[in-house]
Design a protein around this motif. Structure first.
Motif: not given
Length: 251
Positions: A105-134
């Motif tokens: 985890g990392a900071l969540v902005n007041p509007n409920g959206q992930p901070s840029a650092a947290l969004a970068a972690r999420c984007d990386t996680a999505i990409a990794v899950l896409n190439v590791n379907p199990g």
């Protein structure tokens, strides 16, 4: 005279770099750290100004130079260690394969959206899950005092909105530190599962070390630091965190 100019120059430099960081929460700690260095350098300059008249100033100026040298050497050593933990970040297939990826985890902005650092972690996680379907992702992070929701929930919403399968996302929403992220996520893992941690590149070395301490191996996947301007601030914070672990015997 030349030595005095060096110290006053360092004080001004640290102050100029650190002061603007105070107004942006993700880099505020780095700003405080740099301003503390500026104050220390100014103190050394004052000791040099008074060393001809006062013995105490001569002693303190020597102590100050030794402490600053130790800081420079330790800071450089930590940064070499942190920067050395890397692989091709633009190729998710290069990430270590795992049954579960712990997205820290990392900071969540007041509007409920992930901070840029947290969004970068999420984007990386999505990409990794896409190439590791199990594989599945455990999204780690509770709710801070100034956050509108838990970090885990913000990550879940963001990742689903960007194409992640909700059934592959597991929430750990009670933790508030990296150590707690990993300890609480461990309770959700089946025996013998292969694990890797996902976090920003500047944070990965410490996260991998803590993952190993938890008996989960040391595999990690770095997400990019979102803003070039954050480079110094986040590494100052990481230096303090790593030194804290070392001095408390948890490294």
């Amino acid at each position: 005279m030349k030595e005095k100019r060096v110290w006053i120059g360092l004080a001004v430099l640290f102050a100029i770099i650190g002061a603007p960081q105070l107004f942006w929460k993700p880099s505020r700690f780095g700003g405080i750290f740099l301003l503390a260095l500026a104050i220390g350098c100014m103190g050394e300059w004052l000791m040099l100004c008074g060393r001809e008249k006062h013995k105490a100033c001569r002693i303190l100026s020597r102590v100050g130079r030794v402490l600053f040298a130790l800081f420079v050497l330790s800071f450089a050593a930590v940064q070499v260690f942190v920067i050395g933990i890397a692989f091709d970040e633009d190729d998710p297939s290069a990430a270590p394969q795992a049954d579960y990826y712990l997205v820290l985890g990392a900071l969540v902005n007041p509007n409920g959206q992930p901070s840029a650092a947290l969004a970068a972690r999420c984007d990386t996680a999505i990409a990794v899950l896409n190439v590791n379907p199990g594989s599945q992702a455990i999204l780690c992070g509770g709710q801070g005092g100034d956050e509108p929701c838990t970090e885990a929930a913000a990550m879940q919403d963001y990742m689903i909105a960007h194409g992640a399968d909700a059934e592959r996302l597991i929430l750990e929403d009670k933790s508030s530190t990296t150590i707690q992220n990993i300890a609480n996520a461990k309770k959700l893992l089946p025996e013998g599962a292969a694990v890797a941690v996902i976090t920003n590149d500047y944070h990965l070395a410490r996260a991998r070390r803590l993952l190993a301490h938890a008996g989960l191996g040391d595999a990690g996947v770095p997400a990019k630091t979102p803003y070039p301007g954050q480079w110094m601030a986040v590494r100052c914070r990481e230096y303090c965190s790593i030194m804290g672990l070392i001095f408390t015997g948890r490294w």
